[in-house]
Design a protein around this motif. Structure first.
Motif, PDB file in Angstrom:
ATOM      1  N   GLN A 144       0.671  -1.435  -0.147  1.00 36.69           N
ATOM      2  CA  GLN A 144       0.008  -0.057  -0.132  1.00 36.69           C
ATOM      3  C   GLN A 144       0.901   1.266   0.033  1.00 36.69           C
ATOM      4  N   VAL A 145       0.479   2.107  -1.026  1.00 38.18           N
ATOM      5  CA  VAL A 145       1.375   3.386  -1.117  1.00 38.18           C
ATOM      6  C   VAL A 145       0.870   4.445  -0.052  1.00 38.18           C
ATOM      7  N   GLN A 146       1.716   5.049   0.675  1.00 43.15           N
ATOM      8  CA  GLN A 146       1.140   6.436   1.653  1.00 43.15           C
ATOM      9  C   GLN A 146       1.643   7.519   0.864  1.00 43.15           C
ATOM     10  N   LEU A 147       0.811   8.520   1.164  1.00 38.89           N
ATOM     11  CA  LEU A 147       1.204   9.965   0.731  1.00 38.89           C
ATOM     12  C   LEU A 147       0.864  10.738   1.664  1.00 38.89           C
ATOM     13  N   VAL A 148       1.824  11.608   2.160  1.00 42.70           N
ATOM     14  CA  VAL A 148       1.842  12.445   3.071  1.00 42.70           C
ATOM     15  C   VAL A 148       2.216  13.972   2.500  1.00 42.70           C
ATOM     16  N   GLU A 149       1.031  14.865   2.894  1.00 46.55           N
ATOM     17  CA  GLU A 149       1.362  16.237   2.273  1.00 46.55           C
ATOM     18  C   GLU A 149       1.939  17.152   3.469  1.00 46.55           C
ATOM     19  N   SER A 150       2.588  18.270   2.860  1.00 48.52           N
ATOM     20  CA  SER A 150       2.954  19.211   4.142  1.00 48.52           C
ATOM     21  C   SER A 150       3.246  20.425   3.168  1.00 48.52           C
ATOM     22  N   GLY A 151       3.444  21.543   3.985  1.00 42.13           N
ATOM     23  CA  GLY A 151       3.702  22.947   3.367  1.00 42.13           C
ATOM     24  C   GLY A 151       2.369  23.687   3.457  1.00 42.13           C
ATOM     25  N   GLY A 152       1.412  23.229   4.022  1.00 39.97           N
ATOM     26  CA  GLY A 152       0.110  24.192   4.049  1.00 39.97           C
ATOM     27  C   GLY A 152       0.202  25.251   5.237  1.00 39.97           C
ATOM     28  N   GLY A 153      -0.691  26.120   5.148  1.00 38.05           N
ATOM     29  CA  GLY A 153      -0.612  27.405   6.164  1.00 38.05           C
ATOM     30  C   GLY A 153      -1.281  28.461   6.056  1.00 38.05           C
ATOM     31  N   LEU A 154      -1.170  29.588   6.572  1.00 36.76           N
ATOM     32  CA  LEU A 154      -2.106  30.628   6.333  1.00 36.76           C
ATOM     33  C   LEU A 154      -0.680  31.765   5.841  1.00 36.76           C
ATOM     34  N   VAL A 155      -1.565  32.308   4.601  1.00 37.27           N
ATOM     35  CA  VAL A 155      -0.653  33.323   4.202  1.00 37.27           C
ATOM     36  C   VAL A 155      -1.581  34.424   3.539  1.00 37.27           C
ATOM     37  N   GLN A 156      -1.001  35.696   3.396  1.00 40.67           N
ATOM     38  CA  GLN A 156      -1.646  36.608   2.739  1.00 40.67           C
ATOM     39  C   GLN A 156      -1.965  36.691   1.393  1.00 40.67           C
ATOM     40  N   ALA A 157      -2.894  37.340   0.886  1.00 37.94           N
ATOM     41  CA  ALA A 157      -3.030  37.193  -0.707  1.00 37.94           C
ATOM     42  C   ALA A 157      -1.880  37.905  -1.271  1.00 37.94           C
ATOM     43  N   GLY A 158      -1.316  37.273  -2.435  1.00 37.95           N
ATOM     44  CA  GLY A 158      -0.242  37.546  -3.014  1.00 37.95           C
ATOM     45  C   GLY A 158       1.001  36.956  -2.613  1.00 37.95           C
ATOM     46  N   GLY A 159       0.787  36.378  -1.371  1.00 35.95           N
ATOM     47  CA  GLY A 159       2.190  35.414  -0.885  1.00 35.95           C
ATOM     48  C   GLY A 159       2.097  34.082  -1.874  1.00 35.95           C
ATOM     49  N   SER A 160       3.145  33.104  -0.978  1.00 37.30           N
ATOM     50  CA  SER A 160       3.667  31.985  -1.945  1.00 37.30           C
ATOM     51  C   SER A 160       3.607  30.808  -0.735  1.00 37.30           C
ATOM     52  N   LEU A 161       3.290  29.695  -1.317  1.00 39.84           N
ATOM     53  CA  LEU A 161       3.314  28.433  -0.166  1.00 39.84           C
ATOM     54  C   LEU A 161       4.057  27.506  -1.423  1.00 39.84           C
ATOM     55  N   ARG A 162       4.730  26.505  -0.798  1.00 38.16           N
ATOM     56  CA  ARG A 162       4.901  25.296  -1.573  1.00 38.16           C
ATOM     57  C   ARG A 162       4.660  23.977  -0.905  1.00 38.16           C
ATOM     58  N   LEU A 163       3.666  23.209  -1.388  1.00 35.47           N
ATOM     59  CA  LEU A 163       3.464  21.991  -0.938  1.00 35.47           C
ATOM     60  C   LEU A 163       4.126  20.896  -1.558  1.00 35.47           C
ATOM     61  N   SER A 164       4.279  19.956  -0.429  1.00 39.64           N
ATOM     62  CA  SER A 164       5.193  18.699  -0.847  1.00 39.64           C
ATOM     63  C   SER A 164       4.297  17.350  -0.515  1.00 39.64           C
ATOM     64  N   CYS A 165       4.337  16.386  -1.342  1.00 43.21           N
ATOM     65  CA  CYS A 165       3.815  15.265  -1.075  1.00 43.21           C
ATOM     66  C   CYS A 165       4.914  13.957  -1.075  1.00 43.21           C
ATOM     67  N   ALA A 166       5.086  13.487  -0.097  1.00 42.70           N
ATOM     68  CA  ALA A 166       6.089  12.409   0.017  1.00 42.70           C
ATOM     69  C   ALA A 166       5.252  11.044   0.054  1.00 42.70           C
ATOM     70  N   ALA A 167       6.107  10.163  -0.881  1.00 41.27           N
ATOM     71  CA  ALA A 167       5.310   8.826  -1.158  1.00 41.27           C
ATOM     72  C   ALA A 167       6.137   7.850  -0.608  1.00 41.27           C
ATOM     73  N   SER A 168       5.529   6.611  -0.189  1.00 40.19           N
ATOM     74  CA  SER A 168       6.246   5.662   0.124  1.00 40.19           C
ATOM     75  C   SER A 168       6.272   4.522  -1.063  1.00 40.19           C
ATOM     76  N   GLY A 169       7.059   3.515  -0.936  1.00 37.18           N
ATOM     77  CA  GLY A 169       7.090   2.431  -2.217  1.00 37.18           C
ATOM     78  C   GLY A 169       8.135   2.935  -3.131  1.00 37.18           C
ATOM     79  N   ARG A 170       8.310   1.845  -4.060  1.00 32.09           N
ATOM     80  CA  ARG A 170       9.438   2.004  -4.908  1.00 32.09           C
ATOM     81  C   ARG A 170       8.976   2.358  -6.170  1.00 32.09           C
ATOM     82  N   SER A 171       7.775   2.545  -6.471  1.00 31.75           N
ATOM     83  CA  SER A 171       7.324   2.728  -8.116  1.00 31.75           C
ATOM     84  C   SER A 171       6.851   4.234  -8.398  1.00 31.75           C
ATOM     85  N   PHE A 172       7.455   5.266  -7.552  1.00 34.77           N
ATOM     86  CA  PHE A 172       7.089   6.499  -7.441  1.00 34.77           C
ATOM     87  C   PHE A 172       7.209   7.191  -9.025  1.00 34.77           C
ATOM     88  N   SER A 173       8.331   6.899  -9.584  1.00 35.13           N
ATOM     89  CA  SER A 173       8.722   7.192 -10.707  1.00 35.13           C
ATOM     90  C   SER A 173       7.748   6.945 -11.993  1.00 35.13           C
TER      91      SER A 173
END
Length: 120
Positions: free
Chosen positions: A1-30
């Motif tokens: 079973q593949v697990q996906l874990v997101e991170s990087g969310g939050g509170l930001v003002q309009a016009g700002g930036s965020l970068r979300l990440s999604c880390a996956a388990s397993g060997r077939s990500f590519s």
């Protein structure tokens, strides 16, 4: 079973930036197509962007020119760089993986989501 874990969310003002990440388990990500979706309260889930194994990318009309999806196969991680954020981008953001080996249509694995809130 593949697990996906997101991170990087939050509170930001309009016009700002965020970068979300999604880390996956397993060997077939590519081999996966990785997608980012979002769902705001009272609204349907929306496809934001996806990136295929050949690095072809797709963006929803509402985020074109502002968001960028990418992947790092060595780190089993997908990213969503979000710039020029607007209050209407506020939502719970999910990443998902479409495994080409699985016969069912659509995305096969989903993360739990990370909240993005954009204040005006």
């Amino acid at each position: 079973q593949v697990q996906l874990v997101e991170s990087g969310g939050g509170l930001v003002q309009a016009g700002g930036s965020l970068r979300l990440s999604c880390a996956a388990s397993g060997r077939s990500f590519s081999s996966y197509t990785m997608g980012w979706f979002r769902q705001a309260p009272g609204k349907e889930r929306e496809l934001v962007a996806y990136i295929r194994r050949d690095t072809y990318t797709y963006y929803g009309d509402s985020v074109k020119g502002r968001f960028a999806i990418s992947r790092d196969n060595a780190r089993n991680t997908a990213y969503l760089q979000m710039n020029s954020l607007r209050p209407e981008d506020t939502a719970l953001y999910y990443c998902a993986a479409d495994d080409p080996i699985m016969s069912n249509p659509g995305y096969d694995y989903w993360g739990q989501g990370t909240q993005v809130t954009v204040s005006s």
